[in-house]
Motif scaffolding. Structure first.
Motif, PDB file in Angstrom:
ATOM      1  N   SER A 252       0.894  -1.243   0.008  1.00 17.30           N
ATOM      2  CA  SER A 252      -0.100  -0.126   0.083  1.00 17.30           C
ATOM      3  C   SER A 252       1.078   1.359  -0.160  1.00 17.30           C
ATOM      4  O   SER A 252       0.547   2.332  -0.752  1.00 17.30           O
ATOM      5  CB  SER A 252      -0.946   0.136   1.148  1.00 17.30           C
ATOM      6  OG  SER A 252      -0.283   0.655   2.302  1.00 17.30           O
ATOM      7  N   ALA A 255       2.133   1.657  -3.558  1.00 15.04           N
ATOM      8  CA  ALA A 255       0.916   2.323  -4.393  1.00 15.04           C
ATOM      9  C   ALA A 255       0.855   3.668  -4.125  1.00 15.04           C
ATOM     10  O   ALA A 255       0.530   4.391  -4.986  1.00 15.04           O
ATOM     11  CB  ALA A 255      -0.121   1.473  -4.191  1.00 15.04           C
ATOM     12  N   GLY A 256       0.940   3.746  -2.943  1.00 12.50           N
ATOM     13  CA  GLY A 256       0.756   5.296  -2.597  1.00 12.50           C
ATOM     14  C   GLY A 256       1.839   6.403  -2.803  1.00 12.50           C
ATOM     15  O   GLY A 256       1.321   7.276  -3.526  1.00 12.50           O
ATOM     16  N   PHE A 257       2.887   5.938  -2.640  1.00 16.84           N
ATOM     17  CA  PHE A 257       4.040   6.886  -2.919  1.00 16.84           C
ATOM     18  C   PHE A 257       4.715   6.809  -4.132  1.00 16.84           C
ATOM     19  O   PHE A 257       5.225   7.596  -4.709  1.00 16.84           O
ATOM     20  CB  PHE A 257       4.948   7.009  -1.679  1.00 16.84           C
ATOM     21  CG  PHE A 257       4.460   7.517  -0.420  1.00 16.84           C
ATOM     22  CD1 PHE A 257       4.034   6.549   0.742  1.00 16.84           C
ATOM     23  CD2 PHE A 257       4.039   8.636  -0.293  1.00 16.84           C
ATOM     24  CE1 PHE A 257       3.675   7.068   1.992  1.00 16.84           C
ATOM     25  CE2 PHE A 257       3.330   9.192   0.891  1.00 16.84           C
ATOM     26  CZ  PHE A 257       3.254   8.374   1.976  1.00 16.84           C
TER      27      PHE A 257
END
Lengths: 291, 382, 264, 324
Positions: A252, A255-257
């Motif tokens: 996650s 995916a986020g950063f």
């Protein structure tokens, strides 16, 4: 920026606890029989799908879950009796192919029974998101995390403090020695497959309201569970949990950063890096080759 | 040494036995070949398509077939794998000697076999979405479903009407999703819409909150999600979970009851373009597609589960093929190709088809209807 | 003239000191035995000599091939070399628990022993150039000779996993000999053998030594050690207890005390 | 040369078959895939069967070879042969880079590392749309032509891939019966003993890994030219599993075992089509049953049965031939 991280962590932990449960299933079977069971993902799928079928047939949720667990445990017993037991003493690669064959077989069976559709269960306690400091979480996520912690501690307690648990561990260290002290190795193996199947079924039932399930949903879960078990150090229950949570969070955050398209690539690249630095996983014991 | 020679003979005997196996020559029937993704990631498309083809071909055969000949369907399941698709095309043409091909549920499998269709000079009607299938136009290749560009155009037109200028895009990793994303990126400026976020996810992922959190932080006024399968349902639920109030647009990939069922009440308010079949009974009685869509819907739902727009594509492809066979009075491939190319104002489940030499699809934007989900049911937005 | 010199060797495994401050010289052309109770550090010494363990301190130096043209003798320092480099210097060994290539025949096992004596590279082997075929014949003959030397030539084509335990012990020695070592280390060659086989092993060791190969022997069977060794080194808890000829060691009070305990 | 008698027989049969069945679908279309799979399986067998190093990511090299040929010929108009060679050079470099750290791992950890590598490469194929065309793949790749003889019909492709496969089998047979071959098998037998014989076990493992990877890249280029189209689905981790199954099912540490496994697993799905919905069920069952009751693999077990049978009817003294 800061409320991102909390949200990423929450979704990472939710997904991570699913990987941890599946990874734990891998570890139990590996501990008992040195077999890496690539059909573990299918246990999760069968648990979820049978729970859905029972609840559609009008059976209340709790009983449907228990029945789904029983069905999956039977499948676990069958896998041990008809696939692993006859192939006693086969090499690592051969058992990998046997379990891969089993996973394809179970998927084929699921295809015939449940068809190609997606199935879901209503969330255990509603869909109302809960807000915590800017980040939101579903009640179902709390169910997943809570029950995972419960199951994990139950399994650790079982292996640490019960005679039965120690007997299973003894089998994995040395089959012949275990037999010498009167442990019925056959029964222990059967029990370990049953236990791992039950864990898989529970994981399946927990996640189906969030991720839905279909006949081929087991593949990705099995793969991620295997990665979690390896990342933590195969054979070590705590390792599987740490590996699972870490994998979920890595995904996650990646995916986020960095980029959501390369989410899995980032997670696997980090697993590769960890393996290069610690060749037997984070918490795996580095056994010295004796000459 | 002798043991090895003996076992080598077992290899060769294995091969020969397969070669000699049936070289069957069918009697005087019209053979329609088909290769669909009935299992695997794209079973969402292939399964209803196959059921539709089988259902209607049985019905036609009971009514005496076409031009007095029975129709035989020869189908292979590619599972969405292009390598298998290439194999099956050669099998359909060389071994089964089919007259026409309906198939390619996914863009990947269709594009993989395009060169072979040209080489074998056999007409093929694809059921896949990508615009690359008909742009540039290929002589022997046709396509029934609406293109992803038309879907994007319909969505952007509605966004423009509602005054949105900043839109977030989130799409999956499949062929349909990726080409939908490319078309949306290309088309957005025409409707002076700026794409402020461009996120993607894996079709088998179980959680997209990370990507949606980034979208929430952007100044997007609406979210367009190009995808099919179970992932868009998860995206819709995640959006509600994160308390994001932005209006959600989906693609025609999820125009089915299953999407509503999976997303639960998070789906309310979602708008998406779809073929008329999806809202057959909500169509006004004077709508020229009413009769066709209702007929297909009642037939399909009598035998199987809920109708889906993908099944409708197979229906249109089959009807266009049969009309062309009647027009060409036979199954000569060249004549059949020209007949298909000359399909004029054929009222199908997907829309009104007017094909021509440089438009091998024949659908205009108006064949798409814009729908909104209102408490669990489709409603036409006009 | 010394083949191998060990100076102040130290090795401990997490607090347990297996070898402490061990120094000795190994002269060329003799059978040199190392004895001591279990846990004395014999196997650790062996494993350090062939690079499986790296010593904490101290150095091991080994005489280079034909280094005498100029009078100054050049030595390798082994302790920072990889195992395969140490083997290339002319050291080979047999193993306490058999490390046989069970996926090959007896002949192929010994042909692997000839790895250092042959030179065909990967690509020529792929294309099976004439040079490779010629070398294959030479290596096969060399392996057969080594098998004959250890009376195993009748089992050449048998798969290794179908051989008896005694044969496997001698196969390992034949394989080591095929690499024409200057120093052959034998790790309990007589373990698990009956009397007649031990007798044969003793003759074999003497035959190997006579053929010019220095033998370093680790063995519990005192009868074998006393009859076939020229010099004996006694280890106890990693320390050097005594070094000398078999007779000196037999009635050296310190050794007797360590081995048989004191009579009160 | 008595050693290669089996090989000559196989070549004879493989080259005559298309004359007997000129336009047979199974031979010319499925046969091309069978021979491509033979090249891959024989390469992987050297790594897994003889050298004992498991790899669940071999399809990545197959993909890299295919994609380098596809990209270089379509986007940069390179000559197909040049593209194939540069593909093999690229794979040679990549394989060398990752082999050293990966091959220090053992057993399940090595399986995980190679699985991870395969997935990373597959994701790169999917995500780099500008170059690789993304999930819809890359089309109109030119076909190969050998000195003007364009390889465009199925029969011609059958000959090209069959000759390449026979070449690969010959290379593998030669390698195994040589000094390097014994070094590879020694590393599998016991890494300690191999090092003691002067074999640099790491270098040997890397050498086999790189050789198998370059072979896979060669097969990948042939695949790209034959199909004129490549897409990520053909190089997913499912295909890696299929390759491993071919090697293990055929029979580990046996070149002919890998050939047998490749042929069987290419024709099996074609034959199972008749089962339609039961295809997956039957395929999984076959895998399990063969691995449970013939752990050494189909080919070797069949071989033993045939020699046993022969021994009962013509008992003669000569012991079984050496292990090919």
């Amino acid at each position: 920026m800061s409320d991102y991280i909390l949200q990423f962590l929450i979704s990472g932990i939710t997904v991570g606890s699913i990987y941890a449960l599946v990874g734990l299933g891998f570890t139990i079977i590996y501990n008992a029989s040195d077999v890496v069971n690539f059909a573990q993902g299918e246990f999760v799928m069968i648990g979820a799908m049978s729970a859905v079928s029972f609840s559609i047939a009008g059976i209340p949720l709790i009983i449907a879950i228990i029945m789904a667990m029983m069905v999956t445990v039977l499948v676990g017993f069958a896998l041990n009796q008809f696939a692993i037991k006859p192939a006693k003493g086969a090499s690592v690669v051969t058992t990998i192919i046997i379990t891969i064959g089993a996973s394809i077989f179970l998927r084929g069976a699921a295809l015939l029974i449940w068809g190609k559709d997606f199935y879901s269960l209503p969330a255990f306690s509603g869909e109302q998101p809960i807000h915590i400091a800017g980040a939101t979480i579903l009640p179902q996520n709390l169910w997943v995390m809570g029950i995972s912690v419960l199951l994990v501690s139950a399994v650790l307690w079982f292996f640490k403090y019960t005679l039965l648990g120690k007997a299973i561990l003894a089998c994995s260290c040395n089959h012949t020695a275990a037999q010498m002290v009167g442990i019925n190795v056959g029964k222990m193996m059967l029990l370990s497959y049953g236990l791992s199947a039950m864990l898989g079924a529970l994981a399946g039932v927990l996640i189906v309201p969030i991720t839905f399930s279909s006949y081929d949903a087991g593949i990705m879960l099995g793969l991620k569970g295997f990665s979690a078990a390896i990342l933590g150090g195969i054979g070590n229950p705590i390792g599987a949990i740490v590996g699972g949570l870490l994998l979920g969070i890595l995904e996650s955050l990646g995916a986020g950063f960095i980029s959501s398209g390369y989410k899995d690539a980032i997670a696997f690249a980090i697993i590769l890096f960890v393996l290069f630095v610690r060749p037997s996983g984070l918490l795996g014991h580095e056994h010295q080759e004796r000459v | 040494m002798r043991s090895k020679i003996a076992t080598l003979l077992s290899i060769t005997s294995l091969c020969c036995s397969i070669m000699i196996s049936s070289q069957v020559y069918a009697g005087d029937t019209i053979k329609i070949g088909s290769f669909l993704a009935v299992t695997g990631g794209a079973s969402f498309l292939g399964d209803p398509e196959l059921k539709t083809l089988q259902m209607y071909i049985d019905k036609l055969n009971k009514e005496g077939g076409v031009l007095g000949k029975k129709i035989e369907l020869v189908h292979y399941d590619t599972g969405g794998n292009p390598k298998k698709a290439v194999n099956f095309i050669k099998r359909l043409v060389k071994k089964d000697r089919v007259d026409v091909i309906i198939g390619g549920s996914t863009s990947g499998t269709t594009l993989a076999v395009a060169p072979l269709v040209k080489k074998f000079k056999i007409p093929m009607i694809s059921l896949a979405g990508s615009i690359k299938i008909v742009e540039p136009t290929q002589k022997w290749l046709f396509k029934v479903p609406h293109t992803d560009r038309m879907a994007a155009a319909k969505v952007f037109a509605d966004m423009q009407k509602r005054g949105f200028t900043k839109v977030a895009l989130i799409s999956g990793s499949g062929g349909f999703d990726k080409s939908g994303r490319t078309q949306s990126l290309a088309l957005a400026s025409k409707y002076n819409i700026q794409i402020v976020a461009d996120e993607s996810y894996g079709n088998k992922d179980t959680d997209m909150t990370a990507q949606l959190t980034k979208i929430r932080a952007s100044d997007a006024q609406a979210i367009l999600n190009f995808g099919f399968g179970k992932a868009p349902a998860i995206v819709t639920k995640n959006i509600k979970q994160l308390g994001i109030k932005l209006p959600i647009y989906q693609s025609h990939g999820v125009a089915s009851k299953k999407y509503i069922e999976l997303s639960g009440d998070a789906a309310n308010g979602v708008r998406l373009p779809a073929a008329a079949i999806v809202v057959a009974n909500e169509l006004a009685d004077n709508d020229i597609q009413k009769k066709v869509t209702m007929a297909y819907k009642t037939q399909y739902e009598a035998k199987y589960d809920q109708v889906s727009s993908f099944g409708a594509h197979a229906y249109d492809a089959l009807m266009i093929t049969l009309k062309a066979i009647k027009q060409a009075k036979g199954v000569d491939k060249k004549a059949l190709r020209t007949a298909i190319e000359r399909t004029q104002n054929y009222v199908g489940a997907g829309g009104i088809f007017n094909m021509s030499a440089d438009d091998h699809m024949g659908l205009k934007e108006d064949s798409f209807k814009l729908l909104e989900i209102v408490d669990g049911r489709w409603q036409i937005v006009n | 003239m010394n083949l191998l010199r060990v100076k102040h060797l130290e090795k401990s495994f997490g607090g347990v000191s297996a070898i402490s401050n061990l120094s000795f010289d190994l002269p060329k052309g003799i059978v040199f035995s190392v004895i001591g109770p279990n846990g004395a550090g014999k196997t650790t010494l062996f494993n350090m000599l062939c690079g499986f363990y790296t010593p904490d301190q101290g150095s091991i130096i080994f005489k280079k091939e034909n280094a005498e043209q100029n009078k100054e003798v050049i030595y390798h320092s082994l302790h920072n070399m990889a195992t395969h480099q140490i083997a290339a210097c002319g050291i080979s060994r047999s193993f306490q628990n058999l490390q046989i290539f069970f996926n090959m025949t007896a002949l192929e096992n010994v042909m692997v022993g000839c790895h250092l004596q042959s030179s065909s590279r990967f690509l020529p082997s792929l294309l099976r150039l004439p040079s490779v075929i010629k070398e294959e014949q030479r290596v096969k003959q060399q392996a057969l000779n080594a098998l004959a030397f250890c009376h195993l030539d009748h089992l050449a084509n048998e798969m290794a996993d179908s051989l008896a335990y005694g044969d496997l012990k001698r196969l390992e020695i034949a394989r080591a000999l095929a690499s024409k070592p200057k120093l052959l280390m034998l790790d309990e060659p007589a373990a698990g053998l009956n009397d007649t086989e031990t007798q044969q092993m003793s003759h074999l060791i003497r035959k190997i030594c006579d053929s010019g190969v220095t033998v370093l022997l680790v063995e519990h069977n005192m009868e074998l050690v006393m009859t076939s060794s020229d010099q004996i080194l006694v280890l106890n808890f990693g320390h050097l207890l005594a070094q000398g000829t078999p007779d000196e060691i037999q009635n050296n009070p310190v050794v007797v005390k360590a081995y048989l305990g004191e009579d009160i | 040369m008595k050693r290669l008698s089996g090989f000559y027989l196989l070549s004879l049969v493989a080259l005559i078959l298309p004359q007997i069945f000129p336009d047979n679908y199974y031979l010319t279309v499925v046969g091309v895939f069978a021979t491509l799979h033979i090249i891959l399986a024989v390469g992987l067998n050297l790594l897994m069967g003889y050298c004992g190093q498991i790899s669940l990511g071999h399809a990545a090299f197959f993909g890299l070879g295919a994609y380098s040929s596809a990209i270089l010929t379509t986007r940069y108009q390179l000559d197909p042969w040049l593209a194939m060679i540069s593909g093999m050079v690229l794979v040679f470099i990549i394989a060398n880079l990752i082999a050293r750290p990966i091959l220090k791992l053992k057993g399940h950890y090595l399986a995980m590392a190679t699985l991870g590598f395969g997935i990373i490469v597959h994701i790169i194929f999917v995500q780099t749309e500008a170059l690789s065309g993304g999930p819809d793949g890359l089309g109109d790749i030119p076909t190969l032509s050998i000195a003007g003889w364009a390889v465009d019909s199925d029969i011609r492709w059958y000959y090209v891939t069959t000759i390449s496969a026979l070449g690969t089998i010959l290379l593998s047979l030669n390698l195994i019966a040589s000094r390097s071959g014994r070094a590879i098998r020694a590393v599998h037998g016991s890494e300690f003993a191999a090092q003691m014989m002067g074999i640099n076990s790491n270098k040997t493992k890397v050498m086999v890994f790189v050789f198998a990877a370059v072979l896979a890249s060669f097969a990948g280029s042939l695949f790209a030219y034959q199909q004129n189209f490549v897409s990520p689905d053909s190089f997913s981790f499912f295909f890696s599993i299929e390759l491993v199954t071919m090697v293990v099912l055929g029979g580990m540490a046996s070149t002919y075992g890998a050939v047998f496994g490749a042929i069987l697993l290419t024709f099996l799905p074609e034959l199972l089509i008749v089962f339609e919905d039961y295809e997956m069920l039957v395929y999984g069952a076959i895998l399990m049953l063969v691995m449970i009751f013939m752990p050494q693999g189909l080919f070797i077990s069949l071989g033993h049965q045939l020699t046993q049978l022969k021994k009962n009817y013509w008992p003669n003294k000569k012991p079984a031939g050496d292990q090919q």
